[in-house]
Scaffold this motif. Structure first.
Motif, PDB file in Angstrom:
ATOM      1  N   PRO B 152      52.100   3.495  46.644  1.00 49.05           N
ATOM      2  CA  PRO B 152      52.051   3.088  45.237  1.00 49.05           C
ATOM      3  C   PRO B 152      50.613   3.125  44.726  1.00 49.05           C
ATOM      4  CG  PRO B 152      53.362   1.525  46.536  1.00 49.05           C
ATOM      5  CD  PRO B 152      52.736   2.468  47.504  1.00 49.05           C
ATOM      6  N   GLY B 153      50.430   3.609  43.531  1.00 49.37           N
ATOM      7  CA  GLY B 153      49.096   3.646  42.922  1.00 49.37           C
ATOM      8  C   GLY B 153      48.337   4.941  43.154  1.00 49.37           C
ATOM      9  N   VAL B 154      48.780   5.733  44.142  1.00 49.18           N
ATOM     10  CA  VAL B 154      48.087   7.002  44.394  1.00 49.18           C
ATOM     11  C   VAL B 154      48.658   8.072  43.460  1.00 49.18           C
ATOM     12  CG1 VAL B 154      47.709   8.856  46.075  1.00 49.18           C
ATOM     13  CG2 VAL B 154      47.539   6.450  46.789  1.00 49.18           C
ATOM     14  N   ASN B 155      47.788   8.717  42.694  1.00 46.45           N
ATOM     15  CA  ASN B 155      48.239   9.759  41.767  1.00 46.45           C
ATOM     16  C   ASN B 155      47.158  10.809  41.647  1.00 46.45           C
ATOM     17  OD1 ASN B 155      49.443  11.273  39.773  1.00 46.45           O
ATOM     18  ND2 ASN B 155      48.800   9.903  38.116  1.00 46.45           N
ATOM     19  N   LEU B 156      47.214  11.802  42.550  1.00 49.85           N
ATOM     20  CA  LEU B 156      46.211  12.870  42.538  1.00 49.85           C
ATOM     21  C   LEU B 156      46.775  14.010  41.706  1.00 49.85           C
ATOM     22  CD1 LEU B 156      45.169  12.890  46.296  1.00 49.85           C
ATOM     23  CD2 LEU B 156      44.345  11.452  44.424  1.00 49.85           C
ATOM     24  N   ASN B 157      46.095  14.335  40.634  1.00 48.35           N
ATOM     25  CA  ASN B 157      46.656  15.288  39.687  1.00 48.35           C
ATOM     26  C   ASN B 157      45.511  15.980  38.971  1.00 48.35           C
ATOM     27  OD1 ASN B 157      47.915  16.259  37.151  1.00 48.35           O
ATOM     28  ND2 ASN B 157      49.699  15.149  37.955  1.00 48.35           N
ATOM     29  N   PRO B 158      45.625  17.296  38.756  1.00 48.75           N
ATOM     30  CA  PRO B 158      44.539  18.001  38.061  1.00 48.75           C
ATOM     31  C   PRO B 158      44.234  17.393  36.687  1.00 48.75           C
ATOM     32  CG  PRO B 158      46.150  19.577  38.924  1.00 48.75           C
ATOM     33  CD  PRO B 158      46.728  18.203  39.146  1.00 48.75           C
ATOM     34  N   GLN B 159      45.224  16.707  36.101  1.00 43.26           N
ATOM     35  CA  GLN B 159      44.989  16.069  34.793  1.00 43.26           C
ATOM     36  C   GLN B 159      43.907  14.986  34.878  1.00 43.26           C
ATOM     37  OE1 GLN B 159      46.574  17.625  32.500  1.00 43.26           O
ATOM     38  NE2 GLN B 159      47.955  18.698  33.902  1.00 43.26           N
ATOM     39  N   ASN B 160      43.664  14.482  36.095  1.00 50.20           N
ATOM     40  CA  ASN B 160      42.637  13.448  36.265  1.00 50.20           C
ATOM     41  C   ASN B 160      41.212  13.991  36.149  1.00 50.20           C
ATOM     42  OD1 ASN B 160      44.758  11.742  36.964  1.00 50.20           O
ATOM     43  ND2 ASN B 160      44.513  12.095  39.170  1.00 50.20           N
ATOM     44  N   ILE B 161      41.075  15.313  36.270  1.00 55.76           N
ATOM     45  CA  ILE B 161      39.729  15.910  36.343  1.00 55.76           C
ATOM     46  C   ILE B 161      39.009  15.778  34.996  1.00 55.76           C
ATOM     47  CG2 ILE B 161      38.454  18.063  36.770  1.00 55.76           C
ATOM     48  CD1 ILE B 161      40.751  18.910  38.639  1.00 55.76           C
ATOM     49  N   LYS B 162      37.738  15.314  35.053  1.00 53.51           N
ATOM     50  CA  LYS B 162      36.963  15.071  33.825  1.00 53.51           C
ATOM     51  C   LYS B 162      35.594  15.734  33.938  1.00 53.51           C
ATOM     52  CE  LYS B 162      39.865  12.427  31.569  1.00 53.51           C
ATOM     53  NZ  LYS B 162      40.964  13.053  32.326  1.00 53.51           N
ATOM     54  N   PRO B 163      34.966  16.030  32.813  1.00 53.72           N
ATOM     55  CA  PRO B 163      33.612  16.597  32.844  1.00 53.72           C
ATOM     56  C   PRO B 163      32.682  15.713  33.675  1.00 53.72           C
ATOM     57  CG  PRO B 163      34.458  16.636  30.603  1.00 53.72           C
ATOM     58  CD  PRO B 163      35.461  15.864  31.425  1.00 53.72           C
ATOM     59  N   GLY B 164      31.828  16.346  34.447  1.00 55.93           N
ATOM     60  CA  GLY B 164      30.881  15.601  35.278  1.00 55.93           C
ATOM     61  C   GLY B 164      31.389  15.334  36.683  1.00 55.93           C
ATOM     62  N   ASP B 165      32.695  15.520  36.934  1.00 58.30           N
ATOM     63  CA  ASP B 165      33.222  15.332  38.290  1.00 58.30           C
ATOM     64  C   ASP B 165      32.546  16.316  39.248  1.00 58.30           C
ATOM     65  OD1 ASP B 165      34.905  13.305  37.504  1.00 58.30           O
ATOM     66  OD2 ASP B 165      36.740  14.512  37.525  1.00 58.30           O
ATOM     67  N   VAL B 166      32.545  15.931  40.523  1.00 64.15           N
ATOM     68  CA  VAL B 166      31.806  16.678  41.542  1.00 64.15           C
ATOM     69  C   VAL B 166      32.796  17.468  42.395  1.00 64.15           C
ATOM     70  CG1 VAL B 166      30.272  16.393  43.531  1.00 64.15           C
ATOM     71  CG2 VAL B 166      30.035  14.905  41.528  1.00 64.15           C
ATOM     72  N   VAL B 167      32.419  18.699  42.759  1.00 61.89           N
ATOM     73  CA  VAL B 167      33.271  19.551  43.595  1.00 61.89           C
ATOM     74  C   VAL B 167      32.698  19.589  45.010  1.00 61.89           C
ATOM     75  CG1 VAL B 167      34.275  21.849  43.880  1.00 61.89           C
ATOM     76  CG2 VAL B 167      33.823  20.966  41.571  1.00 61.89           C
ATOM     77  N   ILE B 168      33.544  19.183  45.967  1.00 61.74           N
ATOM     78  CA  ILE B 168      33.104  19.095  47.363  1.00 61.74           C
ATOM     79  C   ILE B 168      34.013  19.964  48.229  1.00 61.74           C
ATOM     80  CG2 ILE B 168      32.949  17.479  49.343  1.00 61.74           C
ATOM     81  CD1 ILE B 168      32.261  15.264  47.281  1.00 61.74           C
ATOM     82  N   VAL B 169      33.459  20.627  49.234  1.00 66.44           N
ATOM     83  CA  VAL B 169      34.309  21.222  50.281  1.00 66.44           C
ATOM     84  C   VAL B 169      34.034  20.461  51.576  1.00 66.44           C
ATOM     85  CG1 VAL B 169      34.569  23.523  49.258  1.00 66.44           C
ATOM     86  CG2 VAL B 169      32.648  23.066  50.804  1.00 66.44           C
ATOM     87  N   SER B 170      35.074  20.342  52.399  1.00 64.02           N
ATOM     88  CA  SER B 170      34.962  19.473  53.580  1.00 64.02           C
ATOM     89  C   SER B 170      34.292  20.156  54.769  1.00 64.02           C
ATOM     90  CB  SER B 170      36.346  18.974  53.983  1.00 64.02           C
ATOM     91  OG  SER B 170      37.152  20.064  54.375  1.00 64.02           O
ATOM     92  N   GLY B 171      33.935  21.433  54.623  1.00 64.93           N
ATOM     93  CA  GLY B 171      33.260  22.120  55.735  1.00 64.93           C
ATOM     94  C   GLY B 171      33.113  23.604  55.460  1.00 64.93           C
ATOM     95  N   THR B 172      32.783  24.351  56.518  1.00 66.37           N
ATOM     96  CA  THR B 172      32.539  25.789  56.380  1.00 66.37           C
ATOM     97  C   THR B 172      33.806  26.515  55.928  1.00 66.37           C
ATOM     98  OG1 THR B 172      33.042  26.043  58.727  1.00 66.37           O
ATOM     99  CG2 THR B 172      30.720  25.832  58.131  1.00 66.37           C
ATOM    100  N   LEU B 173      33.620  27.502  55.065  1.00 70.07           N
ATOM    101  CA  LEU B 173      34.765  28.236  54.510  1.00 70.07           C
ATOM    102  C   LEU B 173      35.002  29.557  55.242  1.00 70.07           C
ATOM    103  CD1 LEU B 173      34.436  27.722  50.625  1.00 70.07           C
ATOM    104  CD2 LEU B 173      35.742  26.381  52.303  1.00 70.07           C
ATOM    105  N   GLY B 174      36.285  29.919  55.365  1.00 70.65           N
ATOM    106  CA  GLY B 174      36.648  31.256  55.832  1.00 70.65           C
ATOM    107  C   GLY B 174      36.873  31.382  57.329  1.00 70.65           C
TER     108      GLY B 174
END
Lengths: 336, 336
Positions: B152-174
């Motif tokens: 309950p209370g967890v709601n991960l949704n692209p609609q939550n994204i706002k200007p200034g938010d930070v983009v993180i990757v959890s490690g090396t890509l590919g």
């Protein structure tokens, strides 16, 4: 877009277009949910139980008399939930498609799946599409997984089976396998046999409501023989059935005698084997006969009073008794 | 029993033996539930939401550096649930096996699947096995579907994204795609690249608990480029990323420059793209670095303050800006 290419499985632009333009519109009408990688589903507030099932469908040919791989993929998973006493609610669809497969046929199969699910009240909520090189899959294989809710108080379990219980089948046996066999081999046995492929959840709901159903199975691969063998083994009861009481479509009977097949081992995709308490027999039969999918229902046997060795005995039309076991060997491959 | 035969898919004695003697023992240790056609699952009493997902796995080769198709089939489905904020709980397994496939390899793959699921706290509750004629599937394809509970209370949704938010990757890509590519083609780029194939649900739970995560994706087919492109489109925000900030394994960097590949488009099987509110950035990075699956995490960009056109812009290492779109063409087929 006419044929599926490897690029349709790349995760790139063509994958996206296939999902957005072909797949999404077919299922989006079916429940109103977005078709996402993972679907978010509200859980009903009342306590209860979930049922979960999965099946992959690799039938050949993908179009057959009475259905196609899409309809089969919906029905098979709906029926696995329905025989547990669950109300099927949500379905996932995983596609493995051969490079070069016509998009027109893909649409046809998916419409068939979507329509069957919608009629049964089931929402297709999530899916996945893979494309493999020509020759590494035969046209299209479909996996569906399903979730249903089991209403409080419903508990269908082989442990419920008791001596004196009645064994019922909901209609003629073997129609699906004989339909696939005759269209694959170009055989004919009189009137065309059509697959019985159908979603049974409306019928099972109506039967479970009587309170008389102990346990149910949908006799697919391995036929009614495999279902009865499993029920006998799981309940440690002996089930006695009468060969003469088994309802058969005339062309299935003709085909079986011509090809030396036993209809008890042929696959069905719209039939039930039902174990019922003896007091409920009349009501169950009445409800079956009153439903379009149960018109040819028949009592075919009973659970033995004495013998508890967990086997299935068949009294043949000629009066002999023989043991029913699982079929040996490969039977007809890719019937579902 | 050494090789899979068509009779193993017949629904008869050999099917039964395969399930009872080979498959059932592998999964029965994993959650204590019976492996039935449909599994019955108690629903937790608290109100909440279910997440459901499915994926079919057709990777070639089925054994690769860092994993195999069984581990992949568990991780992929667990991760699709985890990035929704769900706690993965139950899984179904649908097998499509080629006639002649060695039972020893089947066991190896299923043990790998079962172990990975068990480590992630997921029970394999139901399954299905189909066998098709030699040449109509390449060795083995596996479908898994998964169910998780969203607290309950967890709601991960692209609609939550706002200007200034930070983009993180959890490690090396590919890493995953380069590992598959190099083992398939017999290429080497210095230190061996190993697939990052891993279940991310422990890591996601730990990140979601901060309250700072807006939305997550696991960048599989199509790579981080496809994940970012989707997030930008769904949120109608513009995401700006810095090429120089993208963490890369040295051999992946070498392989990409040798083969002309862009690591942003390569598939991962144990990585996250995370959009975080700026206040939570430090805490999220700390939790990532503190977890074995997030040690090489990095901030790679942010959500633009002004531009709301829903696109992804990459600032290259040389200072130029270019638009990130979905990949064209087929890329490497059968990487998952």
């Amino acid at each position: 877009m006419e044929l599926i290419t490897l690029a349709h499985g790349s995760g790139g632009r063509l994958s996206h277009e296939l999902v957005e333009e072909v797949i999404y519109p077919i299922f989006n009408n079916n429940g109103g949910q977005d078709l996402l990688d993972a679907a978010v589903i509200p859980v009903p507030v009342q306590p209860g139980k979930l049922a979960m099932t999965t099946d992959s469908y690799v039938i050949s040919p993908i179009f057959f008399p009475g259905g196609d791989i899409g309809r089969l993929a919906a029905c098979g998973t709906i029926n696995d939930l329905a025989v547990c006493g669950a109300i099927p609610k949500f379905m996932s669809v995983g596609l493995i498609i051969e490079e070069g497969f016509p998009i027109r046929e893909l649409k046809q199969v998916l419409h068939s799946l979507a329509d069957t699910a919608a009629e049964a009240g089931v929402s297709v909520v999530t899916g996945d599409t893979k494309v493999v090189e020509k020759g590494n899959v035969d046209k299209i294989y479909i996996n569906t997984a399903g979730i249903g809710f089991i209403p409080p108080g419903v508990n269908l379990n082989p442990q419920n089976i008791k001596p004196g219980d009645v064994v019922i089948v909901s209609g003629t046996l073997g129609d699906h396998e004989m339909a696939v066999l005759s269209c694959r081999e170009g055989l004919s046995f009189g009137i065309e046999v059509v697959s019985d492929c159908a979603a049974l959840n409306d019928l099972t709901k109506c039967l479970v409501a009587t309170g008389a159903v102990k346990c149910m199975r949908d006799p697919t691969r391995g036929g009614a023989a495999a279902s009865l063998w499993e029920l006998a083994g799981q309940s440690k009861m002996t089930i006695e059935i009468q060969e003469a009481a088994i309802p058969l479509h005339p062309s299935v009977a003709a085909g079986c005698s011509m090809l030396g097949l036993d209809p008890l081992y042929l696959a069905n995709e719209g039939k039930l084997v039902i174990i019922v308490n003896p007091e409920g027999e009349k009501e169950i039969i009445a409800r079956l006969k009153n439903h379009s999918l149960g018109r040819n229902a028949a009592v075919i046997g009973k659970v033995a009073n004495q013998d508890r060795s967990g086997k299935v005995l068949l009294q043949t039309a000629l009066g002999a008794k023989r043991l029913v076991t699982l079929n040996e060997g490969e039977h007809l491959p890719r019937i579902c």
